[in-house]
Design a protein around this motif. Sequence first.
Motif, short mmCIF file in Angstrom:
data_model
loop_
_atom_site.label_atom_id
_atom_site.label_comp_id
_atom_site.label_asym_id
_atom_site.label_seq_id
_atom_site.Cartn_x
_atom_site.Cartn_y
_atom_site.Cartn_z
N HIS A 145 64.19 -51.42 -49.42
CA HIS A 145 63.47 -52.23 -48.44
C HIS A 145 62.14 -52.76 -49.00
O HIS A 145 61.09 -52.60 -48.38
CB HIS A 145 63.23 -51.45 -47.14
N THR A 146 62.23 -53.39 -50.14
CA THR A 146 61.06 -54.02 -50.74
C THR A 146 61.35 -55.49 -51.00
O THR A 146 62.50 -55.88 -51.18
CB THR A 146 60.66 -53.33 -52.06
N ALA A 147 60.29 -56.28 -51.01
CA ALA A 147 60.42 -57.71 -51.27
C ALA A 147 59.39 -58.12 -52.31
O ALA A 147 58.28 -57.57 -52.35
CB ALA A 147 60.23 -58.50 -49.97
N TYR A 148 59.75 -59.11 -53.13
CA TYR A 148 58.88 -59.55 -54.22
C TYR A 148 58.86 -61.07 -54.30
O TYR A 148 59.84 -61.75 -53.95
CB TYR A 148 59.36 -59.00 -55.57
N TYR A 149 57.75 -61.57 -54.75
CA TYR A 149 57.64 -62.99 -55.08
C TYR A 149 56.92 -63.10 -56.41
O TYR A 149 55.80 -62.57 -56.56
CB TYR A 149 56.86 -63.75 -54.00
#
Length: 232
Positions: A145-149
Amino acid sequence: MSGNVLLVEDDDAIAQLTKMYLEAEGYQVSVISDGSQALDMIKRTQPDLIILDLMLPGKSGVDICRETREFYQGMIIILTASEDEMSEVSLLKLGADDYMTKPIRGHILVARIEALLRRYHFGNHSQPTSVFNDAYGIVINGENHTAYYQQKPLELTQSEFEILQVLIEHAGTTVSREHCCQVARGIEYCSNNRSIDMRVSSLRKKLIQAEVFSAAIKTVRNQGYKLVGSQA
């Protein structure tokens, strides 16, 4: 429905009445009154749901909620003395899934708990999708449950992540408000309920703060939301 509940409440009368009511409904309830003990108790017992008072000795409910979200994926209900104590938006930003104002009505509390646990178990037992998904430069990891940009982590609450995840999975197409409510834990769908709109608004601000300029969340009037490229 049953489950393990941790009640963090320093008012003995409220704590005992709430404990008795929930146990009568089949829940296993542990009670602590000192906020400084809460984090250790949560790590040790990993309850299905936490009921957390804001005003506590030792450590405030605000700090407990914020720090708990660094390691805990379960449900959190905040208890507030009044609706003015903290706004719904502020509570959602802390990572709370729902909140209730005192005095607590037992049947309403049970209904809220059952709704949250249904969302939790639905999410945990739904058909798994690909661990990694991406759209417009945003990458999400569905396992942790992690998000990256651009390889930089996005600081999102659990509900914000879940909304972003479903928008990425349906990138370029409209996702209904009802569907967003179903995936964002703790929201029972209602056409007049603005909780989902506040969560989407908060997610938009997080993306802007993280300088995610390659994508935008578009509101489709009377339908829902759509993740689009910045040129769309």
